[in-house]
Design an enzyme around this catalytic site. Structure first.
Site, short mmCIF file in Angstrom:
data_model
loop_
_atom_site.label_atom_id
_atom_site.label_comp_id
_atom_site.label_asym_id
_atom_site.label_seq_id
_atom_site.Cartn_x
_atom_site.Cartn_y
_atom_site.Cartn_z
N ASP A 166 -9.36 -9.56 -0.31
CA ASP A 166 -8.63 -8.65 0.58
C ASP A 166 -8.61 -7.24 0.01
OD1 ASP A 166 -6.63 -8.27 2.90
OD2 ASP A 166 -5.52 -7.53 1.16
N ASN A 182 0.84 -1.20 0.00
CA ASN A 182 0.00 0.00 0.00
C ASN A 182 0.88 1.25 0.00
OD1 ASN A 182 0.95 0.32 2.64
ND2 ASN A 182 -0.91 -0.52 3.57
#
Length: 340
Positions: free
Chosen positions: A213, A19
């Protein structure tokens, strides 16, 4: 046959695995876990003369993300077969991150996966699994107990699997109040291609978990407006196979929040309209838990979920029950470890 030797996969974590804060996505780790499990179980199921087969993922037990993994670290994934029934294989997988500059290592994940061998000649035919030998009779008894428990849980999950989440692709979020279920609810649509599939033409379990996810992370980020990371995944049950050419809709919604965590329910529905027209069906379901982090990586308080309907309130109380049960179990394990 003796228990299969542990198999290990290693890969360095790249920027596209993480991320914006540099933490590796939980879905990326789940995909690597499933790849290791699929390799060792397929090898084992083809270790004796007979019909060739591919091991298909049926279930993943609850998985905790013990510590974050970062860009530049090496993920070392090891897998070992720990139990076999007549038609299924239990695989234990451990994930360790390694800083190749300092040599420092830490355990990030431990997971248990269940596979079934499917014939290459007839995908609907489940083959028998070669048995393994156990060092002690207790190991076989404990494995059988785990097998019966997961079998029962799968049946219970199927009974509540008729719930529906309508796909939300371009919602008008300005009309919805922040921190409500509808505000953060999200969906992703994906066309299943050859690169997503096994030799049998069905989706790899790891590919599905990575998409789940991703959607759960979007729900959590929309709710918190902060950096979020996967804390754990409750048991993932693969109810039906997803074939190449299907369009799958992955939908997630917030079900519960505590002071520092969020529970997101994720469903995967498949539309097999290319070669085999049939009605949409529920393929996979699971609960993901996320935590909110500051820019420094410190836990942040999570905004309380605002429930509006009776169904949302019911799901919130059910999520609270799962949260308290997990918390009590963790505390009992810590006390047991302290006494040893």
């Amino acid at each position: 046959m003796r228990a299969a030797m542990a198999r290990q996969l290693s890969r360095i974590m790249r920027p596209d695995d993480a991320n914006i804060a540099g933490n590796v996505h939980g879905g990326t780790i789940l995909k690597m876990i499933e790849e290791a499990g699929a390799i060792i179980s397929t090898r084992h199921c083809n270790s004796q003369a007979g019909e060739p087969c591919v091991a298909a993922l049926a279930r993943v037990e609850r998985t905790d993300f013990l510590s974050p993994m970062c860009i530049g670290e090496v993920a070392n994934v090891s897998a070992e077969i720990t139990y076999t029934s007549r038609h299924s294989v239990e695989v234990q997988v451990n994930v360790m991150s390694e800083n190749i500059l300092t040599g420092a290592k830490k355990v990030t994940n431990k997971a248990t996966l269940w596979y079934v061998p499917l014939s290459l000649k007839n995908v609907n035919k489940v083959l028998e699994v070669p048995p393994i030998q156990y060092a002690r009779k207790e190991q076989e008894d404990e494995g059988k107990k785990r097998y019966e428990e997961q079998k029962l849980d799968r049946l219970e999950t199927k009974q509540r699997n008729g719930d529906v989440i309508l796909p939300v692709i371009n919602p008008d979020r300005q009309t919805k109040e922040p921190h409500t279920v509808g505000y953060s609810q999200s969906s992703l649509i994906h066309l299943v291609g050859p690169s997503d599939c096994t030799l049998l033409g069905f989706v790899h379990g790891g590919v599905t978990m990575k998409l789940m996810d991703e959607v759960a992370g979007i729900v959590a980020a929309r709710h918190c407006k902060t950096n979020i990371v996967t804390a754990s995944v409750d048991a993932i049950n693969f109810h039906e196979k997803i074939k190449k050419g299907c369009v799958i809709t992955v939908s997630g919604r917030m079900t519960f929040t505590s002071n520092k965590s969020m529970e997101i329910e994720v469903f995967v529905d498949a539309d097999p309209f290319v070669d085999e027209p049939r009605e949409r069906y529920r393929a996979v379901s699971a609960f993901f838990t996320y935590v909110s982090l500051s820019k420094e990586g410190k836990p942040l308080p999570v905004p309380q979920l605002l429930t509006e309907t009776e169904d949302e309130k019911r799901r919130f109380e059910e999520g609270k029950g799962r949260y308290l049960q997990t918390k009590a179990k963790r505390q009992a394990q810590m006390q047991q470890a302290a006494q040893q």
